[in-house]
Enzyme design. Structure first.
Site, PDB file in Angstrom:
ATOM      1  N   LYS A  72       0.824  -1.209   0.000  1.00 43.43           N
ATOM      2  CA  LYS A  72       0.000   0.000   0.000  1.00 43.43           C
ATOM      3  C   LYS A  72       0.858   1.259   0.000  1.00 43.43           C
ATOM      4  O   LYS A  72       0.617   2.181  -0.768  1.00 43.43           O
ATOM      5  CB  LYS A  72      -0.916   0.010   1.230  1.00 43.43           C
ATOM      6  CG  LYS A  72      -2.298  -0.466   0.987  1.00 43.43           C
ATOM      7  CD  LYS A  72      -3.264  -0.141   2.097  1.00 43.43           C
ATOM      8  CE  LYS A  72      -2.669  -0.054   3.469  1.00 43.43           C
ATOM      9  NZ  LYS A  72      -1.976  -1.275   3.911  1.00 43.43           N
ATOM     10  N   THR A  74       3.975   1.552  -0.910  1.00 47.99           N
ATOM     11  CA  THR A  74       4.695   1.598  -2.172  1.00 47.99           C
ATOM     12  C   THR A  74       3.803   2.154  -3.277  1.00 47.99           C
ATOM     13  O   THR A  74       4.215   3.016  -4.062  1.00 47.99           O
ATOM     14  CB  THR A  74       5.189   0.183  -2.553  1.00 47.99           C
ATOM     15  OG1 THR A  74       6.004  -0.320  -1.495  1.00 47.99           O
ATOM     16  CG2 THR A  74       5.994   0.203  -3.842  1.00 47.99           C
ATOM     17  N   ARG A  95       1.865   7.528   7.249  1.00 45.27           N
ATOM     18  CA  ARG A  95       2.114   7.249   8.663  1.00 45.27           C
ATOM     19  C   ARG A  95       3.599   7.011   8.905  1.00 45.27           C
ATOM     20  O   ARG A  95       4.341   6.633   7.991  1.00 45.27           O
ATOM     21  CB  ARG A  95       1.351   5.989   9.100  1.00 45.27           C
ATOM     22  CG  ARG A  95      -0.146   6.108   9.050  1.00 45.27           C
ATOM     23  CD  ARG A  95      -0.802   4.777   9.362  1.00 45.27           C
ATOM     24  NE  ARG A  95      -0.472   3.777   8.358  1.00 45.27           N
ATOM     25  CZ  ARG A  95      -0.558   2.467   8.543  1.00 45.27           C
ATOM     26  NH1 ARG A  95      -0.946   1.990   9.711  1.00 45.27           N
ATOM     27  NH2 ARG A  95      -0.262   1.626   7.594  1.00 45.27           N
ATOM     28  N   LYS A 106       7.370  -7.523   9.507  1.00 48.87           N
ATOM     29  CA  LYS A 106       6.761  -6.822   8.390  1.00 48.87           C
ATOM     30  C   LYS A 106       7.690  -5.790   7.736  1.00 48.87           C
ATOM     31  O   LYS A 106       7.513  -5.420   6.593  1.00 48.87           O
ATOM     32  CB  LYS A 106       5.475  -6.133   8.869  1.00 48.87           C
ATOM     33  CG  LYS A 106       4.526  -5.757   7.754  1.00 48.87           C
ATOM     34  CD  LYS A 106       3.173  -5.373   8.341  1.00 48.87           C
ATOM     35  CE  LYS A 106       2.202  -4.976   7.237  1.00 48.87           C
ATOM     36  NZ  LYS A 106       2.539  -3.684   6.618  1.00 48.87           N
ATOM     37  N   ALA A 274      -3.490  -0.131  12.289  1.00 43.60           N
ATOM     38  CA  ALA A 274      -4.904  -0.237  11.927  1.00 43.60           C
ATOM     39  C   ALA A 274      -5.560  -1.480  12.501  1.00 43.60           C
ATOM     40  O   ALA A 274      -6.781  -1.559  12.552  1.00 43.60           O
ATOM     41  CB  ALA A 274      -5.065  -0.223  10.416  1.00 43.60           C
ATOM     42  N   PHE A 302      -3.525  -1.760   6.487  1.00 42.60           N
ATOM     43  CA  PHE A 302      -4.111  -3.064   6.186  1.00 42.60           C
ATOM     44  C   PHE A 302      -5.239  -2.941   5.160  1.00 42.60           C
ATOM     45  O   PHE A 302      -5.195  -2.103   4.279  1.00 42.60           O
ATOM     46  CB  PHE A 302      -4.554  -3.770   7.476  1.00 42.60           C
ATOM     47  CG  PHE A 302      -3.412  -4.080   8.394  1.00 42.60           C
ATOM     48  CD1 PHE A 302      -2.388  -4.942   7.986  1.00 42.60           C
ATOM     49  CD2 PHE A 302      -3.313  -3.503   9.651  1.00 42.60           C
ATOM     50  CE1 PHE A 302      -1.318  -5.226   8.825  1.00 42.60           C
ATOM     51  CE2 PHE A 302      -2.240  -3.787  10.494  1.00 42.60           C
ATOM     52  CZ  PHE A 302      -1.249  -4.651  10.077  1.00 42.60           C
ATOM     53  N   PHE A 382       4.310  -8.127  -8.595  1.00 44.45           N
ATOM     54  CA  PHE A 382       5.508  -8.704  -7.990  1.00 44.45           C
ATOM     55  C   PHE A 382       6.260  -9.492  -9.064  1.00 44.45           C
ATOM     56  O   PHE A 382       5.661  -9.969 -10.034  1.00 44.45           O
ATOM     57  CB  PHE A 382       5.142  -9.621  -6.822  1.00 44.45           C
ATOM     58  CG  PHE A 382       4.836  -8.901  -5.541  1.00 44.45           C
ATOM     59  CD1 PHE A 382       5.706  -8.949  -4.468  1.00 44.45           C
ATOM     60  CD2 PHE A 382       3.662  -8.167  -5.402  1.00 44.45           C
ATOM     61  CE1 PHE A 382       5.420  -8.284  -3.280  1.00 44.45           C
ATOM     62  CE2 PHE A 382       3.369  -7.500  -4.232  1.00 44.45           C
ATOM     63  CZ  PHE A 382       4.246  -7.558  -3.163  1.00 44.45           C
ATOM     64  N   TRP A 410       7.080  -0.530  -7.955  1.00 42.04           N
ATOM     65  CA  TRP A 410       8.287  -1.044  -7.287  1.00 42.04           C
ATOM     66  C   TRP A 410       9.442  -1.066  -8.268  1.00 42.04           C
ATOM     67  O   TRP A 410      10.565  -0.682  -7.932  1.00 42.04           O
ATOM     68  CB  TRP A 410       8.046  -2.457  -6.733  1.00 42.04           C
ATOM     69  CG  TRP A 410       9.133  -2.917  -5.802  1.00 42.04           C
ATOM     70  CD1 TRP A 410       9.132  -2.841  -4.438  1.00 42.04           C
ATOM     71  CD2 TRP A 410      10.396  -3.509  -6.158  1.00 42.04           C
ATOM     72  NE1 TRP A 410      10.308  -3.333  -3.920  1.00 42.04           N
ATOM     73  CE2 TRP A 410      11.103  -3.745  -4.950  1.00 42.04           C
ATOM     74  CE3 TRP A 410      11.002  -3.834  -7.364  1.00 42.04           C
ATOM     75  CZ2 TRP A 410      12.382  -4.301  -4.925  1.00 42.04           C
ATOM     76  CZ3 TRP A 410      12.286  -4.393  -7.352  1.00 42.04           C
ATOM     77  CH2 TRP A 410      12.956  -4.637  -6.138  1.00 42.04           C
TER      78      TRP A 410
END
Length: 556
Positions: A72, A74, A95, A106, A274, A302, A382, A410
């Site tokens: 998110k 990214t 954030r 994470k 969250a 999230f 990805f 990315w």
């Protein structure tokens, strides 16, 4: 071999933060510089631009993620750079990362690949000290509370009914339930206590919802710390420390200015989780961006069941924000997990499981539609995604008339989201009838049921005896007419982290209520969600290092 996020960040050419400020329309006189690459900005920036028309607000949310996250942040950063490449004045409001997940599993929260916010190492570590200020403010309350008890307990505080906990910005399960004041009377009065992670502190929530320093001080004074032996609520204001607490937060309340890899301005400020908090950056940062830019991209933690719901029902309600569009991030790997593939097998092609998992995406789209907001599905690509999988997901979106775009930020930075940005430029111009999911005047049970049924797909809500007793108490004191902040596992629509997809007919169990009067909401904890996480068997910290020259490795 592909470069790591850290390598890409370390090779970046950063502009002096003064140049980034001028690019954003911020005077250098309004900067408090922290080195070459980061600064705090004065609250006067928002005040002096108050008469300007707000820009368009775009929220980035997602489906239920895997335990590694689906990109998110990214996507948010790359989308902003795409707007800037199209010649638009755009800004990001993000954030701040917590050290808990940075050293846990994470990782950080500064984006990834060529869609990052820099200086990445500083942002993911101590940054400008906001987390330390929040931790100190919270623990000053605890210290003064226990000192008051030690010095005679004039407020007649019930040692068995103290609801305020200490915090630390780390995943440390051993601190969940502790005993303080052990030993002689010299060490204080012995009682049961515990720690939350800093990002779950009510002080964090207050920072992110406050409109000014005075508002922050007033909110801090309203924090409920416990009850007297006859059941009278005891607040922070009763300890006579509200001024000292606000003083500790005098710098933390100011938003932080940094830049993307493409040298575009970003405000990073506040970082409540969250899953156990409300999951949004500060109102002050978001509102400042809206006055400085024509397009503001922000994210909520999230999936849409958690972050987006709280952004829309809590943050937008308190701040008077009206979102113009939503981006729903989906990944092939997460959809395969929702289709029944084990986490360890997610890199293997499985089109059938992917399509089965699209039920989860459909549920999150339904959630955003329930708020009457337009959306675009962003497929965050990805390297392990196959052509067949991406084509199958694209075809599913088209078949069900869901606007979609393949996001390659990315790998390509802003250039990887030009199509997504172009679609949003049209979408944000459309009028929408944004509406909250519930009214604050609804009962607590009604509000929770609406969230559970609309956002999770649940059939019903159950309450443990402890939760029922707490609900009766908060209703008795008139604290029930506030928004609800649901604490729930992030990887599932249910309160069981092992259930994927989009199940139906299940029951959500509320096991505990916590009242955050200063923040202005009631926290409802479900299932086995913890407000103090633990570290995995092999923490990310095991792979981190720094050499004599100060070069960091292993941070992500």
């Amino acid at each position: 071999m592909a470069k790591t996020d850290l390598q890409i960040a370390q090779e970046a050419t950063l502009l002096p933060i003064q140049e980034i400020a001028l690019k954003a329309g911020i005077s250098v006189d309004d900067l408090e510089v922290y080195g070459k690459d980061k600064a705090k900005i004065s609250l006067d920036v928002l005040k002096n631009n108050q008469d300007k028309k707000d820009g368009k607000l775009i929220l980035v949310t997602a489906i239920n993620p895997t335990k590694a996250g689906e990109g998110k942040s990214t996507t948010t950063v790359g989308l902003n750079d795409a707007f800037c490449q199209l010649g638009k004045k755009a800004m990001v409001a993000l954030r701040e990362p917590s050290l808990g997940p940075v050293f846990g599993l994470k990782g950080g929260a500064a984006g990834g690949g060529y869609a990052q916010v820099v200086p990445m190492e500083d942002i993911n570590l101590h940054f400008t000290g906001d987390m330390h200020a929040i931790t100190t403010c919270n623990n000053l309350i605890s210290a003064c509370l226990d000192n008051h008890i030690h010095q005679g307990n004039a407020l007649d505080i019930d040692l068995h009914n103290i609801v305020f906990k200490r915090v630390i910005d780390m995943n440390d399960r051993n601190l969940r339930d502790i005993t303080v004041g052990q030993g002689s009377k010299f060490n204080g009065v012995e009682r049961k206590d515990g720690f939350n992670i800093t990002v779950a502190s009510e002080v964090m929530a207050i920072l992110c919802l406050a409109s000014s320093l005075e508002d922050l001080k007033e909110r801090l004074s309203k924090i409920l710390i416990g009850y007297s032996t006859i059941g009278t609520p005891i607040y922070v204001r009763d300890l006579d420390i509200s001024g000292a607490l606000a003083m500790v937060m005098k710098d933390a309340i100011k938003p932080n200015l940094v830049q993307t890899l493409e040298n575009n301005p970003v405000l990073i400020h506040g970082g409540p989780f969250a899953n156990i908090a409300h999951g949004c950056n500060s109102v002050l940062a978001t509102k400042t961006c809206l006055k400085l830019a024509d397009y503001v991209i922000t994210e909520a933690g999230f999936g849409a069941d958690l972050g987006a719901e709280k952004f829309l029902d809590i943050k937008c309600r308190f701040a008077g924000l009206h979102p113009n569009a939503v981006v729903i991030v989906a990944t092939v790997r997460a959809l395969k997990q929702h289709g029944g593939v084990a986490y360890e097998e997610l890199t293997n092609e499985n089109v059938e499981a992917l399509l089965d998992g699209c039920a989860n995406l459909a549920k999150h789209i339904e959630t955003i539609q329930s708020f009457n907001l337009p959306y675009v599905v962003a497929i965050n690509e990805f390297s392990s995604d196959t052509k067949e999988e991406v084509e199958a997901l694209s075809a599913w979106c088209k078949e069900h008339n869901h606007p979609m775009s393949l996001s390659q930020v990315w790998e390509k930075g802003g250039a990887g989201a030009l199509d997504l940005a172009s679609q949003l430029l049209t979408l944000v111009e459309e009028e929408n009838e944004f509406a909250y999911l519930y009214e604050v005047e609804d009962s607590v049970e009604e509000k929770i049921l609406k969230i559970a049924q609309t956002c999770y797909g649940a059939k019903d809500v159950a309450y443990t005896p402890e939760a029922q007793e707490q609900l009766a108490n908060l209703t008795k004191h008139g604290w029930d007419k506030m928004p609800i902040c649901m604490a729930k596992v992030p990887t599932s629509l249910t309160d069981d982290a092992k259930i994927f997809g989009a199940p139906k007919g299940f029951t959500i169990t509320i096991k505990e209520f916590r009242v955050s009067i200063g923040a202005g909401f009631v926290v409802a904890l479900t299932g086995s969600v913890m407000t103090m996480p633990g570290l995995p068997k092999t923490p990310a910290a095991n792979k981190m290092d720094i050499d004599e020259a100060g070069n960091i490795t292993g941070l992500f």
